[in-house]
Structure formats: structure tokens, C-alpha cells
Design an enzyme around this catalytic site. Structure first.
Site, mmCIF file in Angstrom:
data_model
loop_
_atom_site.group_PDB
_atom_site.id
_atom_site.type_symbol
_atom_site.label_atom_id
_atom_site.label_comp_id
_atom_site.label_asym_id
_atom_site.label_seq_id
_atom_site.Cartn_x
_atom_site.Cartn_y
_atom_site.Cartn_z
ATOM 1 N N HIS A 65 -9.484 1.354 4.696
ATOM 2 C CA HIS A 65 -8.208 1.463 5.436
ATOM 3 C C HIS A 65 -8.440 2.380 6.640
ATOM 4 C CE1 HIS A 65 -4.070 2.555 6.362
ATOM 5 N NE2 HIS A 65 -3.710 1.470 5.702
ATOM 6 N N GLU B 259 -5.655 -4.939 10.640
ATOM 7 C CA GLU B 259 -4.616 -3.936 10.850
ATOM 8 C C GLU B 259 -4.897 -3.193 12.155
ATOM 9 O OE1 GLU B 259 -2.582 -2.738 6.987
ATOM 10 O OE2 GLU B 259 -4.347 -1.483 7.148
ATOM 11 N N GLU C 201 -6.812 4.735 7.761
ATOM 12 C CA GLU C 201 -6.582 6.161 7.486
ATOM 13 C C GLU C 201 -7.807 6.787 6.836
ATOM 14 O OE1 GLU C 201 -2.892 5.659 5.385
ATOM 15 O OE2 GLU C 201 -1.918 5.089 7.261
ATOM 16 N N LYS D 279 0.122 4.277 -0.317
ATOM 17 C CA LYS D 279 -0.526 5.483 0.231
ATOM 18 C C LYS D 279 -0.319 6.653 -0.742
ATOM 19 C CE LYS D 279 0.329 3.581 4.760
ATOM 20 N NZ LYS D 279 0.132 3.742 6.186
ATOM 21 N N ASN E 140 0.868 -1.182 0.000
ATOM 22 C CA ASN E 140 0.000 0.000 0.000
ATOM 23 C C ASN E 140 0.902 1.229 0.000
ATOM 24 O OD1 ASN E 140 -1.813 2.046 0.465
ATOM 25 N ND2 ASN E 140 -2.183 1.518 2.611
ATOM 26 N N SER F 156 3.252 -2.236 10.415
ATOM 27 C CA SER F 156 4.713 -2.248 10.578
ATOM 28 C C SER F 156 5.344 -3.593 10.233
ATOM 29 C CB SER F 156 5.103 -1.803 11.993
ATOM 30 O OG SER F 156 4.649 -0.482 12.229
ATOM 31 N N GLY G 27 2.260 2.229 10.781
ATOM 32 C CA GLY G 27 3.203 3.338 10.632
ATOM 33 C C GLY G 27 3.875 3.741 11.934
HETATM 34 C C1 PEP Z 1 -0.768 0.123 5.904
HETATM 35 O O1 PEP Z 1 -0.625 1.151 5.273
HETATM 36 O O2 PEP Z 1 -1.762 -0.571 5.706
HETATM 37 C C2 PEP Z 1 0.263 -0.252 6.876
HETATM 38 C C3 PEP Z 1 0.115 -1.372 7.537
HETATM 39 O O3 PEP Z 1 1.332 0.594 7.039
HETATM 40 P P1 PEP Z 1 2.745 0.248 7.750
HETATM 41 O O4 PEP Z 1 3.224 -1.046 7.150
HETATM 42 O O5 PEP Z 1 3.627 1.404 7.396
HETATM 43 O O6 PEP Z 1 2.483 0.125 9.207
#
Ligand code: PEP
Length: 249
Positions: free
Chosen positions: A95, A165, A97, A11, A9, A211, A171
Site C-alpha cells: 500500500h 491507487e 502508505e 487501516k 481497507n 476516494s 484519502g
Molecule cells: C486506501 O486506503 O487504499 C484508499 C484508497 O483510501 P481512501 O478510499 O480513503 O482514499
């Protein structure tokens, strides 16, 4: 058998030119990869360039969002048929976000997921608890409400992918332990049995996101209900995403 799925992803990162060079950098990590699917999700503006770059490779293409209407007066939105025409196979929906910054509710998420399915796009539906919810001991209530609300109306043959998630792990550099992730994934799979069918639940891939890095992916993927990863930060560099994709060695 569930084929492992690694999704990047990106973003709001990467211009079209940068997307092409990221895909080029990934190519050496691909062959020969067995029983593994790799998908990249660039921003809308880089999808066409990325589609050309992945053509003829085993990399699949996904989008990060969509709107549920086919067309119309919805300035700034992008529909499922538009994404399918560009060659997308997947689309990320709900997501955290988007839930957090753009007010997406489970109702909105299920509309988007169903719109994706109508054109053959596979929705990657994201769910996950916040740190406050985990600390309050409500993780499983939150997951149950999100699963039931976000997947309403989807059938077992929709090509659905679920991404667990935990918001506190996205992040932040803080990863759920493999045991925490497994516990949540097993719980979600049980919910899918009731919502879809036992066979559909057994066939549905549940990804972990939060992460994921080259040095933790192996332990996470060793869990029986983890079928892949949704990777943010570490998917922006071809070498780190390449190492994640090659987690088996
Ligand atoms: C994501 O964007 O879905 C995500 C899990 O980000 P990160 O791997 O940076 O934590």
C-alpha cells in the site's frame, strides 16, 4: 469472467469490538449479491474477532500487511501462515502508505507477495503514481517499474489482484476520473500480458483505489478494465461501504 471485488481497507482503525459491529452493520447489504466478492481488511488485532463475525456470510477476510519469513526472530512482524490460519484469504501488499511511511520498495513488496502465495493467500498488490509524478508526465513509467518490480516471480495462477491507487487520490477526496482510471488499468493489463500471459492478464482483477464513495463508484465500475475497488475511508462506515458494495442497485 472477472468477478467484481470490493475490498475495505480499514487501516489503523477499529478495535475488535468495533470490527464486529462494523461487520454486523454490513450484513444487511449482502444478500442477494451475485457476481461480487466482498472482503474486509481489519488491523491484525481485530482479525480473529472479524473472522468469527464473518463466519457463515459471504464476506471474506484480508490482512493489511505481512512479513515474508514464515517464523523467526522478527519482533513485531506477522507471517503468511499466521494470517492463513486466522482465515484470511487476501492480504494487501505495498500500500502506498507502507511505501511512504515504512520505506517499502518494489523488492520488499515482491517478497511479501510471493510469501503470501506460498500459503494460498491472494496478494492485493498496490501500485500508483504520486501527484509530482503525474504532473511530470511519468505516470506510465512509474506504473511499469512498479508492476515489473513488485510482481517479479509471481505466476499467472497465483490469485494475484492488482490495485491501482494514484497516491494523490488516497484519502484526499480527489478521485481519478473514470477515464484516467481506465487508461491506467488498461496499461497495467497490457503489462500483465507480457509478464504473466494474455490469459492470466485477462483473468486478473485490477481494482481502483482513491476516494471511492457511494456517489462515484458506479461511474468508475462502468469502465471495462475496472474490476472492483480498494476502499479506505468509506469502508469504515457500514452504510457507506454497503452502498458501494450495492453499486449495481
Ligand atoms: C486506501 O486506503 O487504499 C484508499 C484508497 O483510501 P481512501 O478510499 O480513503 O482514499
Amino acid at each position: 469472467m472477472r468477478v467484481a471485488l470490493m475490498v475495505g481497507n480499514w487501516k489503523m482503525h477499529k478495535t475488535s469490538a468495533e470490527a464486529v459491529s462494523l461487520v454486523e452493520g454490513l450484513k444487511p447489504y449482502l444478500a442477494p449479491l451475485k457476481d461480487l466478492e466482498v472482503v474486509v481488511c481489519p488491523p491484525f488485532t481485530a482479525l480473529a474477532a472479524a473472522a468469527r463475525a464473518v463466519a457463515g456470510t459471504s464476506i471474506g477476510l484480508g490482512a493489511q500487511n505481512l512479513y515474508w519469513e514464515k517464523e523467526g526472530a522478527f519482533t513485531g512482524e506477522v507471517s503468511a501462515p499466521m494470517l492463513a490460519e486466522l482465515g484470511c484469504r487476501y492480504v494487501i501488499v505495498g500500500h502506498s502508505e507502507r511505501r511512504q511511511h515504512f520505506g517499502e520498495t518494489d523488492e520488499i513488496v515482491q517478497r511479501k507477495a510471493r510469501a503470501a502465495v506460498t500459503v494460498g493467500l491472494r496478494p492485493i498488490v498496490c501500485i500508483g503514481e504520486s501527484l509530482r509524478e503525474r504532473d511530470a508526465g511519468t505516470t506510465f513509467d512509474v506504473l511499469e517499474a512498479q508492476v515489473k518490480g513488485s510482481l517479479r516471480g509471481l505466476s499467472g495462477d497465483s490469485g494475484l489482484v492488482v490495485a491501482y491507487e494514484p497516491v494523490w487520490a488516497i484519502g484526499t477526496g480527489r478521485t481519478a476520473t473514470p477515464a484516467q482510471a481506465q487508461e491506467a488499468h488498461a496499461f497495467v493489463r497490457k503489462l500483465l500480458e507480457g509478464l504473466l500471459s494474455p490469459a492470466a492478464a485477462a483473468a486478473t482483477r485490477i481494482l481502483y483505489g482513491g476516494s471511492v464513495k457511494p456517489d462515484n463508484v458506479r461511474d468508475l465500475m462502468a469502465q471495462p478494465d475496472l474490476d472492483g475497488a480498494l476502499v479506505g475511508g468509506a469502508s469504515l462506515d457500514p452504510n457507506s461501504f454497503g452502498k458501494i458494495v450495492r453499486f449495481r442497485g
